[in-house]
Design an enzyme around this catalytic site. Structure first.
Site, PDB file in Angstrom:
ATOM      1  N   PRO A   1     -21.096  22.516 -48.448  1.00 16.75           N
ATOM      2  CA  PRO A   1     -21.610  21.304 -47.831  1.00 16.75           C
ATOM      3  C   PRO A   1     -20.526  20.381 -47.282  1.00 16.75           C
ATOM      4  O   PRO A   1     -19.490  20.182 -47.902  1.00 16.75           O
ATOM      5  CB  PRO A   1     -22.396  20.616 -48.944  1.00 16.75           C
ATOM      6  N   ASN A   2     -20.822  19.875 -46.102  1.00 16.71           N
ATOM      7  CA  ASN A   2     -20.029  18.880 -45.394  1.00 16.71           C
ATOM      8  C   ASN A   2     -18.725  19.408 -44.811  1.00 16.71           C
ATOM      9  O   ASN A   2     -18.029  18.688 -44.101  1.00 16.71           O
ATOM     10  CB  ASN A   2     -19.764  17.647 -46.274  1.00 16.71           C
TER      11      ASN A   2
ATOM     12  N   ARG B   1     -14.538  14.132 -40.780  1.00 16.79           N
ATOM     13  CA  ARG B   1     -14.937  13.583 -42.080  1.00 16.79           C
ATOM     14  C   ARG B   1     -13.708  13.128 -42.869  1.00 16.79           C
ATOM     15  O   ARG B   1     -12.836  13.931 -43.187  1.00 16.79           O
ATOM     16  CB  ARG B   1     -15.672  14.657 -42.884  1.00 16.79           C
TER      17      ARG B   1
ATOM     18  N   TYR C   1      -9.223  14.893 -45.844  1.00 16.15           N
ATOM     19  CA  TYR C   1      -9.434  16.269 -45.397  1.00 16.15           C
ATOM     20  C   TYR C   1      -8.658  16.654 -44.130  1.00 16.15           C
ATOM     21  O   TYR C   1      -8.759  17.789 -43.673  1.00 16.15           O
ATOM     22  CB  TYR C   1     -10.933  16.506 -45.168  1.00 16.15           C
TER      23      TYR C   1
ATOM     24  N   ASN D   1     -14.870  27.669 -50.688  1.00 17.58           N
ATOM     25  CA  ASN D   1     -14.790  26.224 -50.886  1.00 17.58           C
ATOM     26  C   ASN D   1     -16.228  25.752 -50.954  1.00 17.58           C
ATOM     27  O   ASN D   1     -16.875  25.545 -49.932  1.00 17.58           O
ATOM     28  CB  ASN D   1     -14.033  25.542 -49.745  1.00 17.58           C
TER      29      ASN D   1
ATOM     30  N   ALA E   1     -18.996  20.095 -53.037  1.00 19.66           N
ATOM     31  CA  ALA E   1     -19.571  19.427 -54.207  1.00 19.66           C
ATOM     32  C   ALA E   1     -20.315  20.390 -55.136  1.00 19.66           C
ATOM     33  O   ALA E   1     -20.445  20.122 -56.328  1.00 19.66           O
ATOM     34  CB  ALA E   1     -20.502  18.305 -53.756  1.00 19.66           C
TER      35      ALA E   1
ATOM     36  N   HIS F   1     -18.947  21.475 -58.621  1.00 19.55           N
ATOM     37  CA  HIS F   1     -19.095  20.653 -59.811  1.00 19.55           C
ATOM     38  C   HIS F   1     -20.517  20.608 -60.342  1.00 19.55           C
ATOM     39  O   HIS F   1     -20.780  19.941 -61.337  1.00 19.55           O
ATOM     40  CB  HIS F   1     -18.614  19.226 -59.497  1.00 19.55           C
TER      41      HIS F   1
ATOM     42  N   ASP G   1     -23.063  31.939 -61.220  1.00 22.57           N
ATOM     43  CA  ASP G   1     -23.703  33.204 -61.612  1.00 22.57           C
ATOM     44  C   ASP G   1     -23.578  34.249 -60.509  1.00 22.57           C
ATOM     45  O   ASP G   1     -23.367  35.431 -60.792  1.00 22.57           O
ATOM     46  CB  ASP G   1     -25.178  32.976 -61.947  1.00 22.57           C
TER      47      ASP G   1
ATOM     48  N   GLU H   1     -11.378  30.329 -55.486  1.00 29.10           N
ATOM     49  CA  GLU H   1     -11.933  28.999 -55.239  1.00 29.10           C
ATOM     50  C   GLU H   1     -10.844  28.151 -54.600  1.00 29.10           C
ATOM     51  O   GLU H   1      -9.722  28.105 -55.102  1.00 29.10           O
ATOM     52  CB  GLU H   1     -12.372  28.383 -56.569  1.00 29.10           C
TER      53      GLU H   1
ATOM     54  N   HIS I   1      -9.857  24.276 -52.586  1.00 29.70           N
ATOM     55  CA  HIS I   1     -10.195  22.892 -52.256  1.00 29.70           C
ATOM     56  C   HIS I   1      -9.071  22.334 -51.400  1.00 29.70           C
ATOM     57  O   HIS I   1      -7.897  22.618 -51.654  1.00 29.70           O
ATOM     58  CB  HIS I   1     -10.376  22.035 -53.510  1.00 29.70           C
ATOM     59  N   ILE I   2      -9.425  21.571 -50.421  1.00 33.83           N
ATOM     60  CA  ILE I   2      -8.444  20.962 -49.531  1.00 33.83           C
ATOM     61  C   ILE I   2      -7.718  19.833 -50.256  1.00 33.83           C
ATOM     62  O   ILE I   2      -6.498  19.724 -50.204  1.00 33.83           O
ATOM     63  CB  ILE I   2      -9.141  20.462 -48.249  1.00 33.83           C
ATOM     64  N   SER I   3      -8.469  19.011 -50.952  1.00 29.86           N
ATOM     65  CA  SER I   3      -7.871  17.889 -51.676  1.00 29.86           C
ATOM     66  C   SER I   3      -7.508  18.318 -53.098  1.00 29.86           C
ATOM     67  O   SER I   3      -7.974  19.345 -53.594  1.00 29.86           O
ATOM     68  CB  SER I   3      -8.845  16.708 -51.729  1.00 29.86           C
TER      69      SER I   3
ATOM     70  N   ARG J   1      -8.819  12.867 -57.961  1.00 32.56           N
ATOM     71  CA  ARG J   1      -9.980  12.149 -57.443  1.00 32.56           C
ATOM     72  C   ARG J   1     -10.903  11.750 -58.591  1.00 32.56           C
ATOM     73  O   ARG J   1     -10.505  11.744 -59.749  1.00 32.56           O
ATOM     74  CB  ARG J   1     -10.691  13.035 -56.412  1.00 32.56           C
TER      75      ARG J   1
ATOM     76  N   ARG K   1     -15.161  15.350 -60.399  1.00 34.18           N
ATOM     77  CA  ARG K   1     -14.595  16.468 -59.639  1.00 34.18           C
ATOM     78  C   ARG K   1     -13.613  17.309 -60.456  1.00 34.18           C
ATOM     79  O   ARG K   1     -13.123  18.316 -59.981  1.00 34.18           O
ATOM     80  CB  ARG K   1     -13.898  15.955 -58.373  1.00 34.18           C
TER      81      ARG K   1
END
Length: 139
Positions: free
Chosen positions: A9-10, A17, A22, A71, A74, A77, A84, A95, A97-99, A104, A108
């Site tokens: 998402p996003n 954004r 990001y 990625n 959200a 979390h 699963d 996995e 993540h950019i940040s 944060r 998160r």
């Protein structure tokens, strides 16, 4: 080698954004760079804002690809369903993540996905995707 990148998402809004978190580069630009840099690797890309669609995509590619870079945004979390799905497939998942999620908000700091993944890369901006590709190439 065949790698599937899945963004949640996003992440379709990369480049516009919250650029302070990001960055200002779109994912299309990053994808073009990755495909050029790793011409010997087939890199497929998928983005969806829906949890079920991400589960479906993991199941679709999870037995034929050499690696998945995920990625989940959200959903990292919150999603037992995606966790699963990762544990149900054979293809290893990294996995990303950019940040730096640990710098944060506290919510998160926990990933439902991490224990089912080959590894986790976070905090290196969009370079996290390149590092994930390197992890598959160097295995």
């Amino acid at each position: 080698m065949k790698i599937q990148i899945i963004n949640g998402p996003n992440l379709n809004l990369l480049g516009t954004r919250e650029p302070s978190i990001y960055g200002s580069r779109s994912f299309a630009e990053l994808l073009e760079e990755l495909r050029s840099r790793y011409a010997q690797v087939e890199i497929d890309y998928y983005q969806n804002n829906s949890e079920g669609a991400i589960v479906d995509k993991l199941q679709e590619v999870g037995f034929d690809y050499d690696g998945v870079i995920l990625n989940a945004g959200a959903y990292t979390h919150t999603s037992v369903a995606i966790a699963d799905a990762i544990s149900a497939i054979r293809t290893p998942v990294v996995e990303v993540h950019i940040s730096n999620v640990y710098g944060r908000e506290a919510f998160r700091h926990h990933s439902y996905l991490a224990k089912n993944c080959k590894g986790v890369i976070c905090g290196f901006g969009t370079d996290s995707y390149r590092l994930a590709i390197e992890s598959f190439l160097n295995q």
